[in-house]
Design a protein around this motif. Structure first.
Motif, PDB file in Angstrom:
ATOM      1  N   ILE A 123       0.837  -1.204   0.000  1.00 51.61           N
ATOM      2  CA  ILE A 123       0.000   0.000   0.000  1.00 51.61           C
ATOM      3  C   ILE A 123       0.872   1.254   0.000  1.00 51.61           C
ATOM      4  N   SER A 161       2.598   1.764  -3.303  1.00 54.37           N
ATOM      5  CA  SER A 161       1.622   2.173  -4.319  1.00 54.37           C
ATOM      6  C   SER A 161       1.412   3.681  -4.299  1.00 54.37           C
ATOM      7  N   PHE A 162       1.234   4.237  -3.108  1.00 52.17           N
ATOM      8  CA  PHE A 162       0.982   5.676  -3.015  1.00 52.17           C
ATOM      9  C   PHE A 162       2.238   6.491  -3.305  1.00 52.17           C
ATOM     10  N   LEU A 197       2.442   6.592  -6.986  1.00 53.94           N
ATOM     11  CA  LEU A 197       1.449   7.542  -7.519  1.00 53.94           C
ATOM     12  C   LEU A 197       1.975   8.977  -7.505  1.00 53.94           C
ATOM     13  N   LEU A 198       2.853   9.296  -6.572  1.00 51.33           N
ATOM     14  CA  LEU A 198       3.453  10.631  -6.562  1.00 51.33           C
ATOM     15  C   LEU A 198       4.286  10.865  -7.823  1.00 51.33           C
ATOM     16  N   THR A 217      -7.425   2.673  -9.876  1.00 49.93           N
ATOM     17  CA  THR A 217      -6.062   2.962  -9.429  1.00 49.93           C
ATOM     18  C   THR A 217      -6.005   3.043  -7.906  1.00 49.93           C
ATOM     19  N   ILE A 218      -6.931   3.800  -7.327  1.00 47.55           N
ATOM     20  CA  ILE A 218      -6.960   3.965  -5.878  1.00 47.55           C
ATOM     21  C   ILE A 218      -7.344   2.651  -5.198  1.00 47.55           C
ATOM     22  N   ALA A 273      -4.403   0.393  -5.143  1.00 48.55           N
ATOM     23  CA  ALA A 273      -3.383   0.804  -4.182  1.00 48.55           C
ATOM     24  C   ALA A 273      -3.696   0.321  -2.772  1.00 48.55           C
ATOM     25  N   VAL A 274      -4.970   0.220  -2.440  1.00 48.63           N
ATOM     26  CA  VAL A 274      -5.372  -0.147  -1.079  1.00 48.63           C
ATOM     27  C   VAL A 274      -5.671  -1.636  -0.934  1.00 48.63           C
ATOM     28  N   ALA A 277      -0.923   1.527  -9.894  1.00 50.04           N
ATOM     29  CA  ALA A 277       0.110   2.562  -9.793  1.00 50.04           C
ATOM     30  C   ALA A 277       1.352   2.206 -10.595  1.00 50.04           C
TER      31      ALA A 277
END
Length: 209
Positions: free
Chosen positions: A53, A56-57, A60-61, A74-75, A78-79, A128
């Motif tokens: 997780i 993934s974030f 995404l940055l 996508t979100i 990520a979770v 991501a």
């Protein structure tokens, strides 16, 4: 149609997380990104799901300078993948017998292929890591093969140095996942909504009063 897409997405991501747990329990090697996730998990003490997780974030940055836009999928990706990976590790026992390990590895590859076809076919946004690849391809003009190989070589090497598991499963995944997804994706691809008939066509087709 949206209900089907969301349901298919959620099922696909749940299966993807479970397949990651199966790869780990097989103990025969992971795919490149998960070698990296496992290595970070080993060094930090966080569960592999939490690491998936977090990474993934962070990835995404990197979409921001690439001007990539995330979708619902996508979100969710990520979770949910990380959550279901930890759930799978809680449910699935470790295998020490080679026959059980091979069976678990084979099941993991097949389930991962089905899961990938499900969530990609839902067309609700790339994960991501896939979005990073496609964004780099679009911005650099390099081939998909070159960009994907470059990313995966880097994360594989770093993950291995951090203590991630590299083995026959890594090779099997690399060789098998593409053909499996290619075969299954047409079966799971949600068709695009048909274009609405133009008003003029509707008038012409209407019976005379």
């Amino acid at each position: 149609m949206m209900t089907r897409r969301i349901t298919q997405l959620l099922i696909g991501l749940a299966m993807y997380g479970m397949s990651l747990a199966m790869f780990i329990r097989a103990g025969l090697g992971l795919d490149p990104w998960d070698v990296f996730h496992q290595g970070v998990s080993e060094k930090t003490g966080f569960s592999i799901g939490v690491v998936v997780i977090a990474v993934s974030f962070l990835v995404l940055l990197l979409w921001i300078p690439l001007r990539q836009m995330p979708g619902i999928g996508t979100i969710a990706n990520a979770v949910l993948v990380g959550l279901f990976a930890d759930l799978g590790l809680w449910l699935i026992p470790e295998f020490t017998h080679l026959g059980g390990q091979i069976a678990m590895l084979a099941g993991a590859v097949i389930l991962n292929g089905i899961a990938s076809a499900c969530y990609i076919g839902a067309r609700l946004g790339p994960g991501a890591r896939d979005g990073l690849m496609t964004g780099l391809v679009r911005r650099t003009g390099w081939s998909v093969r070159l960009v994907r190989t470059g990313i995966e070589v880097v994360v594989l090497a770093v993950g291995f140095l951090l203590g991630g598991s590299v083995g026959v499963g890594t090779v099997v995944y690399a060789l098998a996942i593409g053909p499996i997804v290619q075969v299954l994706l047409p079966k799971f691809m949600v068709p695009e909504r048909a274009k609405a008939t133009a008003p003029t066509d509707a008038v012409e087709a209407a019976p005379a009063a």
